[in-house]
Design a protein around this motif. Structure first.
Motif, PDB file in Angstrom:
ATOM      1  N   THR A   1       0.828  -1.198   0.000  1.00 29.04           N
ATOM      2  CA  THR A   1       0.000   0.000   0.000  1.00 29.04           C
ATOM      3  C   THR A   1       0.867   1.254   0.000  1.00 29.04           C
ATOM      4  OG1 THR A   1      -0.127   0.219   2.405  1.00 29.04           O
ATOM      5  CG2 THR A   1      -1.738  -1.238   1.339  1.00 29.04           C
ATOM      6  N   ARG A   2       0.284   2.352  -0.425  1.00 29.75           N
ATOM      7  CA  ARG A   2       0.994   3.624  -0.383  1.00 29.75           C
ATOM      8  C   ARG A   2       1.405   3.963   1.048  1.00 29.75           C
ATOM      9  NH1 ARG A   2      -2.826   4.057  -4.358  1.00 29.75           N
ATOM     10  NH2 ARG A   2      -2.162   4.992  -6.343  1.00 29.75           N
ATOM     11  N   GLU A   3       0.542   3.633   2.005  1.00 29.99           N
ATOM     12  CA  GLU A   3       0.859   3.914   3.399  1.00 29.99           C
ATOM     13  C   GLU A   3       2.059   3.094   3.872  1.00 29.99           C
ATOM     14  OE1 GLU A   3      -3.100   5.221   2.402  1.00 29.99           O
ATOM     15  OE2 GLU A   3      -2.158   3.248   2.206  1.00 29.99           O
ATOM     16  N   GLN A   4       2.137   1.832   3.442  1.00 28.47           N
ATOM     17  CA  GLN A   4       3.298   1.001   3.775  1.00 28.47           C
ATOM     18  C   GLN A   4       4.574   1.587   3.184  1.00 28.47           C
ATOM     19  OE1 GLN A   4       1.429  -2.748   2.270  1.00 28.47           O
ATOM     20  NE2 GLN A   4       2.476  -3.682   4.016  1.00 28.47           N
ATOM     21  N   LEU A   5       4.491   1.992   1.933  1.00 25.04           N
ATOM     22  CA  LEU A   5       5.672   2.548   1.260  1.00 25.04           C
ATOM     23  C   LEU A   5       6.100   3.855   1.913  1.00 25.04           C
ATOM     24  CD1 LEU A   5       4.638   1.738  -2.409  1.00 25.04           C
ATOM     25  CD2 LEU A   5       6.472   0.645  -1.100  1.00 25.04           C
ATOM     26  N   LEU A   6       5.147   4.702   2.273  1.00 27.09           N
ATOM     27  CA  LEU A   6       5.483   5.951   2.954  1.00 27.09           C
ATOM     28  C   LEU A   6       6.194   5.678   4.272  1.00 27.09           C
ATOM     29  CD1 LEU A   6       2.323   8.180   2.418  1.00 27.09           C
ATOM     30  CD2 LEU A   6       4.657   8.737   1.720  1.00 27.09           C
ATOM     31  N   ALA A   7       5.701   4.690   5.019  1.00 31.78           N
ATOM     32  CA  ALA A   7       6.294   4.385   6.318  1.00 31.78           C
ATOM     33  C   ALA A   7       7.685   3.792   6.178  1.00 31.78           C
ATOM     34  CB  ALA A   7       5.391   3.422   7.091  1.00 31.78           C
ATOM     35  N   GLU A   8       7.879   2.876   5.225  1.00 37.72           N
ATOM     36  CA  GLU A   8       9.136   2.152   5.116  1.00 37.72           C
ATOM     37  C   GLU A   8      10.209   2.920   4.339  1.00 37.72           C
ATOM     38  OE1 GLU A   8       9.974  -0.593   6.642  1.00 37.72           O
ATOM     39  OE2 GLU A   8       8.008  -0.714   7.593  1.00 37.72           O
ATOM     40  N   VAL A   9       9.805   3.626   3.287  1.00 36.91           N
ATOM     41  CA  VAL A   9      10.780   4.323   2.428  1.00 36.91           C
ATOM     42  C   VAL A   9      10.998   5.756   2.894  1.00 36.91           C
ATOM     43  CG1 VAL A   9      11.296   5.079   0.072  1.00 36.91           C
ATOM     44  CG2 VAL A   9      10.208   2.845   0.469  1.00 36.91           C
ATOM     45  N   TRP A  10       9.911   6.458   3.201  1.00 37.76           N
ATOM     46  CA  TRP A  10      10.024   7.865   3.577  1.00 37.76           C
ATOM     47  C   TRP A  10      10.077   8.071   5.092  1.00 37.76           C
ATOM     48  CZ3 TRP A  10       7.942   6.450  -1.018  1.00 37.76           C
ATOM     49  CH2 TRP A  10       8.300   7.189  -2.144  1.00 37.76           C
ATOM     50  N   GLY A  11       9.661   7.071   5.842  1.00 38.99           N
ATOM     51  CA  GLY A  11       9.651   7.209   7.295  1.00 38.99           C
ATOM     52  C   GLY A  11       8.533   8.083   7.817  1.00 38.99           C
ATOM     53  N   TRP A  12       7.430   8.192   7.047  1.00 35.52           N
ATOM     54  CA  TRP A  12       6.300   9.008   7.469  1.00 35.52           C
ATOM     55  C   TRP A  12       5.306   8.148   8.216  1.00 35.52           C
ATOM     56  CZ3 TRP A  12       4.822  12.381   2.620  1.00 35.52           C
ATOM     57  CH2 TRP A  12       5.953  13.146   2.262  1.00 35.52           C
TER      58      TRP A  12
ATOM     59  N   HIS B   1      -5.147  -0.046  -8.254  1.00 39.60           N
ATOM     60  CA  HIS B   1      -5.838   1.242  -8.140  1.00 39.60           C
ATOM     61  C   HIS B   1      -6.489   1.415  -6.787  1.00 39.60           C
ATOM     62  CE1 HIS B   1      -5.099   2.487 -12.240  1.00 39.60           C
ATOM     63  NE2 HIS B   1      -5.421   1.267 -12.640  1.00 39.60           N
ATOM     64  N   GLY B   2      -6.196   2.546  -6.180  1.00 40.79           N
ATOM     65  CA  GLY B   2      -6.744   2.871  -4.880  1.00 40.79           C
ATOM     66  C   GLY B   2      -6.048   2.197  -3.720  1.00 40.79           C
ATOM     67  N   VAL B   3      -5.017   1.383  -4.025  1.00 42.65           N
ATOM     68  CA  VAL B   3      -4.332   0.643  -2.967  1.00 42.65           C
ATOM     69  C   VAL B   3      -2.839   0.941  -2.940  1.00 42.65           C
ATOM     70  CG1 VAL B   3      -3.860  -1.631  -1.975  1.00 42.65           C
ATOM     71  CG2 VAL B   3      -6.038  -1.193  -3.130  1.00 42.65           C
ATOM     72  N   GLY B   4      -2.123   0.519  -4.000  1.00 41.85           N
ATOM     73  CA  GLY B   4      -0.670   0.713  -4.001  1.00 41.85           C
ATOM     74  C   GLY B   4      -0.016   0.107  -5.226  1.00 41.85           C
ATOM     75  N   TYR B   5       1.160  -0.488  -5.042  1.00 36.85           N
ATOM     76  CA  TYR B   5       1.959  -0.957  -6.174  1.00 36.85           C
ATOM     77  C   TYR B   5       2.601  -2.296  -5.867  1.00 36.85           C
ATOM     78  CZ  TYR B   5       1.452   3.903  -7.601  1.00 36.85           C
ATOM     79  OH  TYR B   5       0.936   5.113  -7.952  1.00 36.85           O
ATOM     80  N   ALA B   6       2.909  -3.040  -6.950  1.00 34.30           N
ATOM     81  CA  ALA B   6       3.597  -4.320  -6.816  1.00 34.30           C
ATOM     82  C   ALA B   6       4.637  -4.439  -7.926  1.00 34.30           C
ATOM     83  CB  ALA B   6       2.606  -5.484  -6.919  1.00 34.30           C
ATOM     84  N   LEU B   7       5.769  -5.052  -7.585  1.00 34.25           N
ATOM     85  CA  LEU B   7       6.785  -5.374  -8.577  1.00 34.25           C
ATOM     86  C   LEU B   7       6.377  -6.676  -9.245  1.00 34.25           C
ATOM     87  CD1 LEU B   7       9.576  -4.494  -9.756  1.00 34.25           C
ATOM     88  CD2 LEU B   7      10.596  -6.093  -8.127  1.00 34.25           C
ATOM     89  N   GLU B   8       6.180  -6.638 -10.542  1.00 37.30           N
ATOM     90  CA  GLU B   8       5.670  -7.789 -11.263  1.00 37.30           C
ATOM     91  C   GLU B   8       6.793  -8.691 -11.783  1.00 37.30           C
ATOM     92  OE1 GLU B   8       2.693  -8.100 -10.231  1.00 37.30           O
ATOM     93  OE2 GLU B   8       1.696  -8.283 -12.161  1.00 37.30           O
ATOM     94  N   THR B   9       6.523  -9.980 -11.837  1.00 36.71           N
ATOM     95  CA  THR B   9       7.400 -10.927 -12.516  1.00 36.71           C
ATOM     96  C   THR B   9       6.831 -11.171 -13.894  1.00 36.71           C
ATOM     97  OG1 THR B   9       6.168 -12.802 -11.622  1.00 36.71           O
ATOM     98  CG2 THR B   9       8.061 -12.032 -10.353  1.00 36.71           C
TER      99      THR B   9
END
Length: 227
Positions: free
Chosen positions: A177-188, A217-225
């Protein structure tokens, strides 16, 4: 020893207000008002982070960022008077780590600076720890050297882009999720910067291939294989 910051803003009142607030937070602050002055002070002072306005006399903040990053990687928070995605994407493309659109709340600027410096500290700790690299469908991530190759060709990522890609690569195929990425990458700790995630994903896609990163959409992103 307090972290050293360089504030670059041609409007004296804004420059002074930002500098005063950051000094009140315990930082050592140097101020610049033009593009050439900013580059010279970045060389002389070697700041730990730069708060950089895009619109500057002499040459603009994009050129300042390009020149500063070519000499020594340093985290940059870019300020823009326009909510113009093209300006933002160019800024991120030349090495800015984050951006704020004017007018901004001083509390938010301070939080962004705190987060930038925490990420630099965390990246240093991770660089000293042994870590395995990632090799996935032509995408190679060398965690120790912080280098990325796509189909054998090295691509240059900003520190934020590298951290974002590494986070996505830690769970291939899984939507973060965007919230997960913000917390882990940006530290927000809050979700106020979800657009920041979207903008960085856009610049990352341009470098590693758009099809590699799927949008939920509306959730976040995934690295695809690749199938």
């Amino acid at each position: 020893m307090p972290a050293r910051l360089l504030v670059v803003e041609d409007e004296p009142l804004i420059n002074q207000a930002v500098a005063d607030r950051l000094r009140a937070e315990g930082y050592a602050v140097t101020q610049a008002f033009t593009g050439p002055e900013a580059v010279a002070l970045a060389d002389a002072e070697e700041p730990d982070a730069v708060v950089l306005d895009i619109m500057l006399p002499g040459f603009d903040g994009i050129e300042v960022c390009r020149r500063v990053q070519s000499r020594r990687p340093v985290p940059v928070l870019m300020l823009t008077a326009r909510d113009d995605e093209s300006d933002i994407l160019v800024g991120l493309g030349v090495g800015a780590d984050d951006y704020l659109t004017k007018p901004f709340r001083m509390r938010e600027l301070v939080a962004r600076v705190h987060a930038l410096l925490r990420r630099v500290e965390r990246a240093g700790e991770l660089a000293r720890a042994p870590r395995a690299g990632v090799s996935l469908d032509g995408l190679e991530i060398d965690a120790a050297a912080r280098r990325v190759r796509v189909d054998g060709n090295e691509v240059h990522l900003t520190p934020t882009e590298f951290d974002l890609l590494s986070m996505l690569a830690s769970a291939p195929g899984t939507v973060l999720t965007r919230e997960q990425l913000l917390a882990e990458v940006w530290g927000w700790a809050d979700a106020s910067g979800t657009r920041t995630v979207d903008t960085h994903v856009k610049t990352l896609r341009a470098k590693v291939g758009g099809a590699r990163i799927r949008t939920a959409h509306g959730v976040g992103y995934a690295l695809e294989t690749r199938s």
